[in-house]
Design an enzyme around this catalytic site. Structure first.
Site, mmCIF file in Angstrom:
data_model
loop_
_atom_site.group_PDB
_atom_site.id
_atom_site.type_symbol
_atom_site.label_atom_id
_atom_site.label_comp_id
_atom_site.label_asym_id
_atom_site.label_seq_id
_atom_site.Cartn_x
_atom_site.Cartn_y
_atom_site.Cartn_z
ATOM 1 N N SER A 149 140.350 -29.004 80.776
ATOM 2 C CA SER A 149 139.265 -28.868 80.505
ATOM 3 C C SER A 149 138.780 -28.887 79.185
ATOM 4 C CB SER A 149 138.159 -28.385 81.995
ATOM 5 O OG SER A 149 136.761 -28.582 81.738
ATOM 6 N N TYR A 162 136.088 -20.207 86.769
ATOM 7 C CA TYR A 162 136.510 -21.712 86.262
ATOM 8 C C TYR A 162 137.068 -22.071 84.703
ATOM 9 C CZ TYR A 162 136.889 -26.948 85.925
ATOM 10 O OH TYR A 162 138.098 -28.285 85.667
#
Length: 256
Positions: A149, A162
Site C-alpha cells: 500500500s 493496517y
C-alpha cells in the site's frame, strides 16, 4: 490487449473475488494464464470472477479458504494441489499474487489486541507461510507479487495497525527477493493508493470524497482496479524479469 505473454503459466491470486484481486485475475487470464481465483467467504463473487474469465476466453477456477490461520493456508494449498493435478498433471505453479488482506476503521487509540492480531494474521502471517509452504510448488523463474500500500510512504496514522502490516510486507518482499533470486524467481511489491472498489464505495462515491481522493493524486483522478492489474501483469510477465526486490508505487503520484 491480448498478447498471451503468460500462456502455459499458472497463477494463484489470493483475495480475487472482487476489487483489485478480481482485476488482477482478469488481467492475468487475459494474458493466457490459468488462474486460481482464491476467496475467503464470498464464493458467489469468486464464481462470478471465474465466469467473467471464461466469458472472455480464459481459464480459471475458484478456491475457498479463510486465511486467518495456518489451517486456512494449508486448506488453500491442499485444494490447489488437487485442482492443478487434475487440470495440468502437476501441482506446480508460476505466479503467486498475495493480494488478500483486511483493513480497519479503528483509530490508533481505538485499536484493540484482537483487531491487531487479526490484521497481522491475514495481512502478514498468511502471505509469509503461503510462500514458505509453496517453495516446492513454485517453479524456477516464477514470480511472487505482494500487494502492499502507498501508506508505507505516507504518514496516515488514523489506520496505523493496517499500515504496519503493509510495512512488514515491504520488508518481506525485499528479503524474499534475495532468498529466491538464485532460482530466477522475482519478488516485488505493488503499492496502490486509493482505488475505486466496493470497499471504498461508501465514501468515495460522495462528491466530497471523490474530490478529496482526486486531489491527492498528481494525475488528478482515482485509481481503478485495472491500473493496478496492469502493473502486476508487467511484474508477472517476461518483461519484468530484471525487476526484483522493488516496491512499485501505484498511487498515481499521491502526496508527492
Amino acid at each position: 490487449m491480448n498478447s498471451k505473454r503468460l500462456e502455459s503459466k499458472v497463477a494463484v491470486v489470493t483475495g480475487a473475488s472482487r476489487g483489485i484481486g478480481r482485476g488482477i485475475a482478469l488481467r492475468l487470464a487475459d494474458e493466457g494464464a490459468l488462474v486460481a481465483v482464491h476467496y475467503g467467504l464470498r464464493r458467489d463473487a469468486a464464481e462470478e470472477t471465474v465466469s467473467m474469465i471464461h466469458a472472455a476466453g480464459g481459464t480459471a477456477f475458484a478456491i475457498g479458504a479463510e486465511l486467518d490461520s495456518l489451517d486456512g493456508v494449508d486448506k488453500l494449498l491442499n485444494i490447489l494441489d488437487e485442482e492443478l493435478i487434475r487440470r495440468t498433471g502437476s501441482n506446480q505453479f508460476d505466479i503467486l499474487v498475495n493480494n488478500a488482506g483486511i483493513g480497519t476503521s479503528s483509530s490508533f487509540e481505538e485499536t484493540n489486541e484482537e483487531d491487531f492480531d487479526k490484521l497481522f494474521a491475514v495481512n502478514v502471517k498468511a502471505p509469509f507461510f503461503l510462500v514458505q509452504r509453496s517453495l516446492g510448488r513454485l517453479r524456477n523463474g516464477g514470480r511472487v507479487i505482494n500487494i502492499s500500500s502507498g501508506v508505507t510512504r505516507i504518514a496516515y496514522p488514523h489506520i496505523m495497525a493496517y499500515n504496519l502490516t503493509k510495512g512488514a510486507i515491504n520488508t518481506f518482499t525485499l528479503h524474499l527477493a534475495q532468498l529466491l533470486g538464485p532460482r530466477g524467481i522475482t519478488v516485488n511489491a505493488v503499492m496502490p493508493g486509493i482505488v475505486d472498489t466496493d470497499v471504498n464505495a461508501a465514501w468515495l462515491h460522495t462528491p466530497e470524497g471523490r474530490t478529496h481522493a482526486e486531489g491527492m493524486s498528481a494525475l488528478g483522478r482515482v485509481g481503478e482496479p485495472a491500473d493496478i492489474a496492469d502493473i502486476v501483469a508487467f511484474a508477472a510477465s517476461p518483461d519484468g524479469r530484471w525487476v526484483t526486490g522493488q516496491m512499485l508505487d501505484a498511487t498515481g503520484g499521491s502526496h508527492l
